[in-house]
Design an enzyme around this catalytic site. Structure first.
Site, PDB file in Angstrom:
ATOM      1  N   LYS A  15       0.753  -1.139  -0.012  1.00  0.00           N
ATOM      2  CA  LYS A  15       0.058  -0.049  -0.062  1.00  0.00           C
ATOM      3  C   LYS A  15       1.019   1.337  -0.059  1.00  0.00           C
ATOM      4  O   LYS A  15       1.624   1.324  -0.734  1.00  0.00           O
ATOM      5  CB  LYS A  15      -1.000  -0.014   1.231  1.00  0.00           C
ATOM      6  N   HIS A  99      -8.260  -2.983  -6.805  1.00  0.00           N
ATOM      7  CA  HIS A  99      -8.273  -3.149  -5.068  1.00  0.00           C
ATOM      8  C   HIS A  99      -9.342  -2.331  -4.724  1.00  0.00           C
ATOM      9  O   HIS A  99      -9.728  -1.218  -5.072  1.00  0.00           O
ATOM     10  CB  HIS A  99      -6.668  -2.744  -4.496  1.00  0.00           C
ATOM     11  N   GLU A 101      -9.551  -0.633  -2.131  1.00  0.00           N
ATOM     12  CA  GLU A 101      -9.315   1.037  -2.021  1.00  0.00           C
ATOM     13  C   GLU A 101      -9.215   1.621  -3.048  1.00  0.00           C
ATOM     14  O   GLU A 101      -9.580   2.877  -2.731  1.00  0.00           O
ATOM     15  CB  GLU A 101      -8.002   0.741  -1.038  1.00  0.00           C
ATOM     16  N   GLY A 177      -7.374  -5.101   6.785  1.00  0.00           N
ATOM     17  CA  GLY A 177      -7.061  -3.917   7.842  1.00  0.00           C
ATOM     18  C   GLY A 177      -7.768  -4.195   9.334  1.00  0.00           C
ATOM     19  O   GLY A 177      -7.706  -3.358  10.081  1.00  0.00           O
TER      20      GLY A 177
HETATM   21  P1  13P Z   1      -4.505  -6.424   5.571  1.00  0.00           P
HETATM   22  O1  13P Z   1      -3.622  -7.984   5.209  1.00  0.00           O
HETATM   23  O2  13P Z   1      -3.728  -5.444   6.178  1.00  0.00           O
HETATM   24  O3  13P Z   1      -5.826  -6.880   5.845  1.00  0.00           O
HETATM   25  O4  13P Z   1      -4.994  -5.871   4.088  1.00  0.00           O
HETATM   26  C1  13P Z   1      -5.293  -6.796   2.832  1.00  0.00           C
HETATM   27  C2  13P Z   1      -5.160  -6.218   1.731  1.00  0.00           C
HETATM   28  O5  13P Z   1      -5.845  -5.154   1.358  1.00  0.00           O
HETATM   29  C3  13P Z   1      -4.016  -6.624   0.631  1.00  0.00           C
HETATM   30  O6  13P Z   1      -4.433  -6.120  -0.569  1.00  0.00           O
END
Ligand code: 13P
Length: 256
Positions: A15, A99, A101, A177
């Site tokens: 990220k 993704h 996000e 997350g």
């Molecule tokens: P986390 O492993 O921090 O939950 O994030 C997952 C993710 O978005 C991977 O692309």
């Protein structure tokens, strides 16, 4: 580990974390830790500013580098965007597409995911297309419908003969997350829905060969239970991939 012929893929989505120096330090610590693990394709996904640095640091090691996003056009007046040609020129081999996000905060749609997937296949980048339902959708029993819609639109107009590199990542948004991991049963059910949709949209052969990863609070201690299921072919890891020892342990545990 599942008995399928699909090669396990374990990807680290960093990220918007790490500086170039931190990324190089990660790769240097990580390489000796994964020395003997050849069962998995290992992919690091750093920010665009560090792609060249990480490609360089990982050279001659069994580590691939992915972009976290790209535009679908080769070039043009699109300030702030990166093209597939630019990624290829850096030695990037994989790309995350859609993704959650990007969908939530940057207005990516199923249609832009489709355009990006087509561009990745044309340029020989291995696409990792992310799909997954929001908490409200799961609670309203819409998970199957959402996964079918996201997958079928993403795959619209794709030639099945050109689709072998396709990788899908199932990332339930409520598990990202949050420390709230999907149970292996929830993940396996979702993967079966996605695989059935690939069979409908492309072909049963492509569906059987497509790797489907799980993502959402994957940690060293839950990797084995998720990765051992027949329809789960690896993991897309966020937070737990930022530390080399933790990510190496996830790679190791995916072989069990
Ligand atoms: P986390 O492993 O921090 O939950 O994030 C997952 C993710 O978005 C991977 O692309």
């Amino acid at each position: 580990m599942s008995t399928s012929p699909r090669k396990t893929l374990i990807a680290a989505n960093w990220k918007m974390y790490k500086t170039p120096d931190e990324a190089v330090a990660f790769v240097r610590s990580f390489i000796p830790l994964i020395g003997h693990h050849r069962h998995a394709e290992i992919v690091l996904c750093p920010s665009p500013t560090m792609l060249a640095t990480v490609v360089d640091a990982a050279r001659n090691n069994p580590i691939h580098v992915a972009a976290q996003n790209m535009h679908w056009l080769d070039q043009g007046a699109y300030t702030g965007e990166t093209s597939p040609l630019q990624l290829k020129a850096l030695g990037v081999t994989h790309v995350l597409i859609g993704h959650s996000e990007r969908r939530q905060y940057f207005n990516e749609t199923d249609e832009s995911v489709n355009l990006k997937l087509k561009a990745a296949l044309v340029h020989g980048l291995i696409p990792i297309v992310c799909v997954g339902e929001m908490l409200a959708e799961r609670e309203a029993n819409q998970t199957t419908e959402v996964l079918e819609r996201q997958t079928s639109i993403a795959l619209g107009g794709i030639d099945p003969a050109a689709a072998h590199p396709l990788v899908i990542a199932y990332e339930p948004v409520w598990a990202i997350g949050t420390g709230r991991t999907a149970t292996p049963e929830i993940a396996d059910d979702a993967h079966k829905v996605i695989r059935a949709e690939i069979a409908r949209s492309l072909s049963p052969e492509v569906a059987a060969g497509t790797r489907i990863l799980y993502g959402g609070s994957v940690k060293p201690d839950n990797t084995a239970s998720l990765c051992c299921l027949e329809d789960i072919d690896g993991a897309l890891v966020g937070g737990a991939s930022l530390d080399p020892a933790s990510f190496a342990q996830i790679v190791a545990n995916s072989a069990t």
